[in-house]
Design an enzyme around this catalytic site. Structure first.
Site, PDB file in Angstrom:
ATOM      1  N   GLY A  60     -15.689   0.734   9.150  1.00 26.21           N
ATOM      2  CA  GLY A  60     -16.152   0.510  10.526  1.00 26.21           C
ATOM      3  C   GLY A  60     -17.532   1.073  10.841  1.00 26.21           C
ATOM      4  O   GLY A  60     -18.422   0.345  11.277  1.00 26.21           O
ATOM      5  N   ASP A  97     -14.299   7.558  19.022  1.00 27.30           N
ATOM      6  CA  ASP A  97     -14.833   6.254  18.626  1.00 27.30           C
ATOM      7  C   ASP A  97     -16.349   6.378  18.512  1.00 27.30           C
ATOM      8  O   ASP A  97     -17.025   6.733  19.485  1.00 27.30           O
ATOM      9  CB  ASP A  97     -14.454   5.225  19.711  1.00 27.30           C
ATOM     10  CG  ASP A  97     -14.836   3.822  19.315  1.00 27.30           C
ATOM     11  OD1 ASP A  97     -16.010   3.593  18.975  1.00 27.30           O
ATOM     12  OD2 ASP A  97     -13.952   2.948  19.336  1.00 27.30           O
ATOM     13  N   MET A  98     -16.878   6.115  17.313  1.00 26.56           N
ATOM     14  CA  MET A  98     -18.294   6.362  17.083  1.00 26.56           C
ATOM     15  C   MET A  98     -19.200   5.575  18.024  1.00 26.56           C
ATOM     16  O   MET A  98     -20.253   6.061  18.426  1.00 26.56           O
ATOM     17  CB  MET A  98     -18.642   6.077  15.614  1.00 26.56           C
ATOM     18  CG  MET A  98     -20.045   6.435  15.233  1.00 26.56           C
ATOM     19  SD  MET A  98     -20.485   8.166  15.597  1.00 26.56           S
ATOM     20  CE  MET A  98     -20.177   8.942  14.015  1.00 26.56           C
ATOM     21  N   ARG A  99     -18.764   4.372  18.415  1.00 22.93           N
ATOM     22  CA  ARG A  99     -19.603   3.603  19.361  1.00 22.93           C
ATOM     23  C   ARG A  99     -19.795   4.390  20.653  1.00 22.93           C
ATOM     24  O   ARG A  99     -20.897   4.480  21.185  1.00 22.93           O
ATOM     25  CB  ARG A  99     -18.951   2.245  19.669  1.00 22.93           C
ATOM     26  CG  ARG A  99     -19.196   1.228  18.581  1.00 22.93           C
ATOM     27  CD  ARG A  99     -18.308   0.053  18.740  1.00 22.93           C
ATOM     28  NE  ARG A  99     -16.903   0.454  18.553  1.00 22.93           N
ATOM     29  CZ  ARG A  99     -15.930  -0.367  18.208  1.00 22.93           C
ATOM     30  NH1 ARG A  99     -16.180  -1.641  18.054  1.00 22.93           N
ATOM     31  NH2 ARG A  99     -14.704   0.063  18.041  1.00 22.93           N
ATOM     32  N   ARG A 117     -10.231  14.345  12.753  1.00 25.04           N
ATOM     33  CA  ARG A 117      -9.959  15.390  11.751  1.00 25.04           C
ATOM     34  C   ARG A 117     -11.218  16.230  11.514  1.00 25.04           C
ATOM     35  O   ARG A 117     -12.320  15.685  11.483  1.00 25.04           O
ATOM     36  CB  ARG A 117      -9.529  14.771  10.418  1.00 25.04           C
ATOM     37  CG  ARG A 117      -8.188  14.089  10.477  1.00 25.04           C
ATOM     38  CD  ARG A 117      -7.753  13.635   9.086  1.00 25.04           C
ATOM     39  NE  ARG A 117      -6.877  12.492   9.200  1.00 25.04           N
ATOM     40  CZ  ARG A 117      -6.990  11.400   8.475  1.00 25.04           C
ATOM     41  NH1 ARG A 117      -7.922  11.291   7.542  1.00 25.04           N
ATOM     42  NH2 ARG A 117      -6.152  10.400   8.656  1.00 25.04           N
ATOM     43  N   HIS A 170      -8.104   6.806   0.158  1.00 24.09           N
ATOM     44  CA  HIS A 170      -8.988   5.633   0.303  1.00 24.09           C
ATOM     45  C   HIS A 170      -9.368   5.069  -1.065  1.00 24.09           C
ATOM     46  O   HIS A 170     -10.406   4.402  -1.194  1.00 24.09           O
ATOM     47  CB  HIS A 170     -10.326   5.981   1.007  1.00 24.09           C
ATOM     48  CG  HIS A 170     -10.211   6.324   2.464  1.00 24.09           C
ATOM     49  ND1 HIS A 170     -11.011   7.264   3.060  1.00 24.09           N
ATOM     50  CD2 HIS A 170      -9.411   5.832   3.444  1.00 24.09           C
ATOM     51  CE1 HIS A 170     -10.709   7.342   4.349  1.00 24.09           C
ATOM     52  NE2 HIS A 170      -9.735   6.490   4.601  1.00 24.09           N
ATOM     53  N   GLU A 210     -20.321   0.189   7.897  1.00 15.38           N
ATOM     54  CA  GLU A 210     -20.781  -1.208   7.887  1.00 15.38           C
ATOM     55  C   GLU A 210     -21.581  -1.563   9.131  1.00 15.38           C
ATOM     56  O   GLU A 210     -22.419  -2.451   9.099  1.00 15.38           O
ATOM     57  CB  GLU A 210     -19.569  -2.159   7.802  1.00 15.38           C
ATOM     58  CG  GLU A 210     -18.889  -2.130   6.454  1.00 15.38           C
ATOM     59  CD  GLU A 210     -17.521  -2.806   6.484  1.00 15.38           C
ATOM     60  OE1 GLU A 210     -17.337  -3.762   7.251  1.00 15.38           O
ATOM     61  OE2 GLU A 210     -16.640  -2.361   5.725  1.00 15.38           O
ATOM     62  N   ASN A 211     -21.275  -0.869  10.244  1.00 17.56           N
ATOM     63  CA  ASN A 211     -21.820  -1.330  11.531  1.00 17.56           C
ATOM     64  C   ASN A 211     -22.826  -0.422  12.205  1.00 17.56           C
ATOM     65  O   ASN A 211     -23.389  -0.805  13.221  1.00 17.56           O
ATOM     66  CB  ASN A 211     -20.664  -1.567  12.513  1.00 17.56           C
ATOM     67  CG  ASN A 211     -19.751  -2.672  12.033  1.00 17.56           C
ATOM     68  OD1 ASN A 211     -20.199  -3.785  11.811  1.00 17.56           O
ATOM     69  ND2 ASN A 211     -18.485  -2.357  11.835  1.00 17.56           N
ATOM     70  N   HIS A 235     -17.118   5.878   2.616  1.00 17.97           N
ATOM     71  CA  HIS A 235     -16.195   5.120   3.477  1.00 17.97           C
ATOM     72  C   HIS A 235     -16.135   5.839   4.825  1.00 17.97           C
ATOM     73  O   HIS A 235     -15.584   6.932   4.935  1.00 17.97           O
ATOM     74  CB  HIS A 235     -14.814   5.075   2.800  1.00 17.97           C
ATOM     75  CG  HIS A 235     -13.765   4.372   3.596  1.00 17.97           C
ATOM     76  ND1 HIS A 235     -13.183   3.191   3.201  1.00 17.97           N
ATOM     77  CD2 HIS A 235     -13.178   4.691   4.780  1.00 17.97           C
ATOM     78  CE1 HIS A 235     -12.303   2.804   4.103  1.00 17.97           C
ATOM     79  NE2 HIS A 235     -12.280   3.701   5.071  1.00 17.97           N
ATOM     80  N   LEU A 236     -16.746   5.228   5.835  1.00 15.92           N
ATOM     81  CA  LEU A 236     -16.786   5.858   7.162  1.00 15.92           C
ATOM     82  C   LEU A 236     -16.028   5.009   8.168  1.00 15.92           C
ATOM     83  O   LEU A 236     -16.591   4.110   8.802  1.00 15.92           O
ATOM     84  CB  LEU A 236     -18.245   6.022   7.631  1.00 15.92           C
ATOM     85  CG  LEU A 236     -19.186   6.799   6.704  1.00 15.92           C
ATOM     86  CD1 LEU A 236     -20.598   6.828   7.285  1.00 15.92           C
ATOM     87  CD2 LEU A 236     -18.682   8.220   6.461  1.00 15.92           C
ATOM     88  N   GLU A 277      -9.573  -3.688   1.734  1.00 14.78           N
ATOM     89  CA  GLU A 277      -8.494  -3.026   0.996  1.00 14.78           C
ATOM     90  C   GLU A 277      -7.330  -3.976   0.737  1.00 14.78           C
ATOM     91  O   GLU A 277      -6.698  -3.909  -0.314  1.00 14.78           O
ATOM     92  CB  GLU A 277      -8.023  -1.799   1.787  1.00 14.78           C
ATOM     93  CG  GLU A 277      -9.039  -0.679   1.741  1.00 14.78           C
ATOM     94  CD  GLU A 277      -8.771   0.433   2.733  1.00 14.78           C
ATOM     95  OE1 GLU A 277      -9.171   0.277   3.906  1.00 14.78           O
ATOM     96  OE2 GLU A 277      -8.178   1.445   2.351  1.00 14.78           O
ATOM     97  N   ARG A 318       0.866  -1.175   0.000  1.00 14.02           N
ATOM     98  CA  ARG A 318       0.000   0.000   0.000  1.00 14.02           C
ATOM     99  C   ARG A 318       0.903   1.226   0.000  1.00 14.02           C
ATOM    100  O   ARG A 318       1.762   1.361   0.880  1.00 14.02           O
ATOM    101  CB  ARG A 318      -0.873   0.013   1.250  1.00 14.02           C
ATOM    102  CG  ARG A 318      -1.711   1.248   1.310  1.00 14.02           C
ATOM    103  CD  ARG A 318      -2.423   1.391   2.623  1.00 14.02           C
ATOM    104  NE  ARG A 318      -3.257   2.571   2.595  1.00 14.02           N
ATOM    105  CZ  ARG A 318      -3.529   3.303   3.650  1.00 14.02           C
ATOM    106  NH1 ARG A 318      -3.057   2.970   4.824  1.00 14.02           N
ATOM    107  NH2 ARG A 318      -4.297   4.372   3.548  1.00 14.02           N
TER     108      ARG A 318
END
Ligand code: AMP
Length: 407
Positions: A334, A286-288, A245, A184, A337-338, A212-213, A388, A95
């Site tokens: 992440g 962290d989004m959770r 960011r 990405h 998808e979730n 893409h999150l 990826e 990569r």
């Protein structure tokens, strides 16, 4: 063909070994904190149909060379190894974050390619040097394997001038290559191809918006298979709100911070890249955790989610306009998808554009590729898990089979 994919950071090497016969992962892991006493090397072998074996070694990994050598020792271990000998590994796919304008596609690495990646260091001062270290080390550890570079920026090289140029003096582009590049790309390309496969239509016939999150976040508008715009810019700081960011801000804010708060460029860079986004608004990146805080009544967390999803919605509208029509809107990574909640808020109120999420489909547990739009709506809304590493392995295989050289 057995391919090793590596993603080299300044103090880490993430790796996955693929057997491309059936696109299967044979082993994967991470060498991290390279150069520190607290180094960690993890290894997971994934035998066909069997239970994965996991290993974790702690202690100093002196440098990247030692890190990769120890990864190879694990890969060829007689008891738990994935291959009998390292010569079975035909290629190493790297990569590489920034290909600048030089690389519009995946390429086999030679001296000219290395020189061109070096030339792009000013555009990616943290990432490209680490990627070059990975290339150098892999070249010495695998002298007989083909080394291939897969660029995060390459997929976006089809973006037209009106979308990649900034309205600043043109010489800044001509002389210094100041422009939008986007990142990405491997993920957006993988999602577009997977969607086309799933929908049973050629990529070249589809208009897609890919979202893409993850910790970093970006969107791409893909018209007839080609990327025509993306939210990240010359650097990955632009566009969507991310974990730490800011995404898009008024370009004058840094001057205000410098003039009035006497902040240094380094501090401002730190503020926008590491202390902003979700973290800057509500203290958690962290989004959770952000969602949990919101559910517990935390106002700041609610504001953070509102800003985050409003920005996504705004870009959906913008990219719909740029594309003219839309076949599918696809969430990945992440959060994409979730989190049914973030998907729902990002698409709320877009039914006039033919975009509407079905709550039951959206909330249904389980992974994999799925459609989550209301059945009667024109635009498919989908969730596609990104991969990826697999995409890098596929690209590596493709370029070797074509025997293609420098772009
Ligand atoms: P990635 O960079 O793709 O690994 O994504 C990391 C982000 O995904 C972090 O912000 C996680 O909090 C987020 N994430 C993972 N699982 C979930 C979930 N179930 N709900 C919301 N966010 C999640």
């Amino acid at each position: 063909m057995i391919i090793l994919v590596i993603n080299t950071g300044s103090s880490s090497i993430k790796y996955e070994l693929f057997d491309m016969k059936d696109r299967k992962i044979l082993a994967r892991g991470l060498a991290e904190r390279i150069g520190e006493e607290s180094g960690i090397l993890t290894y997971e072998i994934v035998p066909a149909g069997g239970k994965p074996t996991k290993k974790r070694e702690k202690g100093l990994i002196a440098d990247h060379q030692e890190g990769l050598k120890r990864i190879v020792d694990l890969l060829v271990d007689p008891e738990h190894g994935a291959v009998a000998d390292k010569s079975e590994i035909a290629a190493v796919g790297h990569r590489v974050v920034h290909g600048g304008e030089a690389f519009k596609a995946t390429t086999i690495i030679d001296g000219n390619v290395i020189a061109a990646i070096k030339k792009n260091i000013p555009l990616a001062p943290l990432h490209n040097p680490a990627n070059l270290t990975g290339i150098e080390v892999a070249g010495s550890v695998f002298p007989d394997a083909t080394q291939v570079a897969v660029f995060d920026t390459a997929f976006h090289q089809t973006i037209p001038g009106h979308a990649f140029l900034y309205a600043i003096p043109y010489e800044m582009y001509e002389r210094y290559k100041v422009r939008r590049y986007g990142f990405h790309g491997t993920s957006h390309a993988y999602i577009a191809e997977t969607a086309a496969e799933y929908l049973g239509r050629p990529t070249g016939e589809l208009n897609l918006i890919t979202i893409h999150l993850g910790n970093g976040a970006s969107m791409a508008a893909i018209g007839n298979g080609n990327c025509i715009d993306t939210t990240m810019g010359m650097t990955p700081l632009a566009g969507l709100v991310m974990g730490t960011r800011s995404g898009d801000v008024d370009p004058s804010i840094p001057f205000f911070l410098a003039d009035h708060l006497k902040m240094s460029f380094r501090d401002i860079d730190d503020l926008l890249n590491k202390k902003s986004g979700l973290k800057g608004i509500c203290g958690a990146n962290d989004m959770r955790e952000v969602i949990e805080r919101k559910e517990a009544g935390d106002k700041r967390a609610e504001i953070a989610i509102d800003i985050y999803t409003y920005r996504i919605k705004k870009f959906i509208g913008a990219y719909f306009a740029a594309l003219g029509s839309l076949d599918a809107l696809i969430f990945t990574a992440g959060i994409g998808e979730n989190s049914p909640y973030i998907r729902e808020l990002s698409c709320r109120g877009l039914d006039k554009l033919g975009i509407e999420i079905d709550p039951e489909r959206n909330n249904k547990a389980g992974g994999g590729i799925r459609e989550i739009n209301s059945a009667e709506m024109e635009v498919k809304v989908m969730v596609i898990p990104t991969n990826e590493e697999l995409k890098i392995a596929q690209e590596t295989k493709k370029v070797i089979e074509k025997g293609r050289g420098i772009t």
